[in-house]
Design an enzyme around this catalytic site. Sequence first.
Site, short mmCIF file in Angstrom:
data_model
loop_
_atom_site.label_atom_id
_atom_site.label_comp_id
_atom_site.label_asym_id
_atom_site.label_seq_id
_atom_site.Cartn_x
_atom_site.Cartn_y
_atom_site.Cartn_z
CG HIS A 105 -2.32 -0.47 0.70
ND1 HIS A 105 -2.86 -1.70 0.99
CD2 HIS A 105 -3.20 0.12 -0.14
CE1 HIS A 105 -4.01 -1.83 0.39
NE2 HIS A 105 -4.24 -0.74 -0.31
NE ARG A 161 -5.12 -6.18 -15.14
CZ ARG A 161 -4.34 -5.23 -15.64
NH1 ARG A 161 -4.53 -3.98 -15.30
NH2 ARG A 161 -3.38 -5.53 -16.49
CD GLU A 217 -4.75 -12.49 -21.69
OE1 GLU A 217 -4.23 -11.76 -20.85
OE2 GLU A 217 -5.68 -13.27 -21.44
CG ASN A 246 0.87 -6.88 -19.57
OD1 ASN A 246 1.47 -6.10 -20.30
ND2 ASN A 246 -0.03 -6.50 -18.69
C1 PEP Z 1 -2.26 -8.70 -20.35
O1 PEP Z 1 -1.99 -9.89 -20.18
O2 PEP Z 1 -1.65 -7.95 -21.13
C2 PEP Z 1 -3.34 -8.07 -19.57
C3 PEP Z 1 -3.74 -6.85 -19.82
O3 PEP Z 1 -3.88 -8.82 -18.56
P1 PEP Z 1 -3.19 -9.01 -17.11
O4 PEP Z 1 -1.99 -8.12 -17.06
O5 PEP Z 1 -4.24 -8.66 -16.12
O6 PEP Z 1 -2.87 -10.47 -17.14
MG MG Z 2 -3.36 -11.19 -19.11
#
Ligand code: PEP
Ligand code: MG
Length: 759
Positions: free
Chosen positions: A361, A468, A608, A631
Amino acid sequence: MLTTLRRIVLEFSQEPELKSALLGMVGQVKKAMNTDCCSIYLADYHKQHFLLMASDGLATDSLGQTSIGFSEGLVGLVGQREEPINIANAQEHPHFIHAPEVHEDELNAFLGTPIIHQRKVLGILSIQQKQARHFTENEEAFLVTLSAQLATALSSAEIRGNLREDHEHSQRPKQIKGIPGSSGVAIGQIAIVQPTANLSTVSLQKSTQIEYEIQRIKCAIEKTRIDFELMTKKLSELILDNSLDIFEMYKQLLNNANIGDEVENKIKQGWVAESALKLIIDHYVVQFEAIEDSYLRERASDVKDLGNRLLLNLQQLSSHKQDLDKEFILVAEDVTASMLADYQHKGLKGLVSLSGSNNSHAAILARALAIPAIMGVDGVPLGQLDQQFVIVDGYSGELFIAPNDALIREYEHLIAEEFELADKVKKVEKLPAITQDGRAIELLLNAGLSSGFEQSKHVGAVGIGLYRTEIPFMNRSCFPSEQEQSILYRQVLESFSKQPVTMRTLDVGGDKSLPYFPITEDNPFLGWRGIRITLDHPEIFLVQIRAMMRANYGNHNLEIMLPMISSIEEVDEATRLINQAYYEVSSELCDNNTTKRLTRPRIGIMIEVPSVIFQLRDFAQKVDFFSVGSNDLTQYLLAVDRNNSRVSDLYDSYHPAVIRALNTIAEESSKCLVPLSLCGELASEPAGAILLLAMGYDKLSMNPHNVARIKWVIRHIDFQRSKVILTHVLSFSTAKQVHNYMNEQLEQIGLGGFVRAGM
Ligand code: PEP
Ligand code: MG
């Protein structure tokens, strides 16, 4: 052998002084291997030589004195070749250099192994013997294993040693690496802050004055509640998002009487108030620390913070250090949220926490307050930092101790550039994201984690590209009900009324687990994750979708996004369930006589998993939009765990394979007429945004604090030029080429400040 090895390494890492640790080790190795000499040389990259640091067998007065150039002697050869060298008669070897001061004339056999940590040679471990013979394979294997283990121990010992020795290298700034917690740069003097009250130092005591002790804890709870009220009030003028929720959580813990009642019960068992408080807080901390999920584990530190604050008020102590400079860098073993609140208006310029991560935090609050922060600076004794002059680089997570003038000047320049850029960027906040030659792109928000959506009104985003939903599932002890979820989702949808809000269905698994739904797997990122879990549990999926549908009633701006999709069947099954929820909620809510209808949300998938790229046309038939999760796409394309620091150098979204994959996705989506967005970190980087714009991505989704500067980048580039840049980038075969070229381009376009400021 294994026991000996473990014992040697353990003793080495437990010894606080590097020199005596090394001396202890050479003695032990010499004995364990029954040889005549064992030595350790450490690399000094500044001087390009290995320095003899410890030896049992060579002349003691040569320790710390004798050095061998990187390309000299047998030691240099081991370093250069990065492999063991085993010679029966060292003195006859062409690389042997005679160093009379070490007195090794009688030593013939030589076995040297490099000590390598993360590809860097840290030093050489050698053994020597009078008898001219080759060391056996077993001996060689033992020394290699020992060197590999020593490398890890040495790298953290080196960090510690770095701080207190090397007076002769005072021209060289000492540098320690932590985790970037909040971006920005701060320069100043360190003030070490210890919690004034510390529950861990309380010793358990009994009392018979039960009423008196209960009265004391009640007063302390009341005073603590008021403290948090004041903190929230003070900070809420500076922070617009929901990162202040931590104080809400503290207040709730106090209000719900959980802690109060439990402490009172302990007092009734005969404990004094301090002891009762310690027993209860320790119990909570142990529970949190046992949780696998990293986000929730961090909450243990929040509970400790709350406990220490209660203790402070119980003992009626002052909450902060009195003798502070006008401006300072706060350093503590564990910087807590309330510490930050106590000091932020007293000249706090930056912070360094020895423990914690960017989920702490303190880091969340520091980001909201734009205070540069480094977390998890492991292995540094606090006392050695007091009063040191330092540079805190919150972009890279580097802490420079006693920096030289040149480095200070460089960072001062960076700070000036940052201010200038921040000013420029602020000016475009309310303008559209449109290139100089008229190409418009939509910038959306990633929300649902620490940064709240309320802030979006101020950052000029046109909707939420990724909401999210994991967090509401995490801070609790069971799955949230449909109604609880629906209330939360409605707030989000209403705060963006008439703008699209893309909600992602529950994406747990991988590194995110729920305390009440533990998943234990060998390869969690390749296992039961995202849509795979929710399709196996339609009762969880349906409740979430129904909650989203209810929240959307009257709002009409919901879009649903499915994470971790890897097959058409998953989309079919998810769509079937979404339709089922839609018809159920529709018939429950919509009265035939009213005109108010439930809108069926658009459904999209996250790209992904690399296999999806080869089936985009199939998926295009099934869904309304695609959103790339760069990501995860990067981690799966390159087979690099995104959270593993050992391979973090390999995790690179500018790797040519990733760039080409992103381009293919854009080309295919455009052919199939499927709207395309990207919601990974790449969208919030200037170079990434330029490349994605050129590829034809319609929407980029990012954290709130990045929207304005990406807008600034888009408004300062020409779409046609971005296409030329992309053509070059697509021809490169290494990530390094891509980075160098993009940095050059950013400089040429006048965006170099972003590169230098690490923004
Ligand atoms: C990603 O994988 O790019 C994404 C936006 O999801 P997260 O980072 O929540 O896995
Ligand atoms: Mg992701």
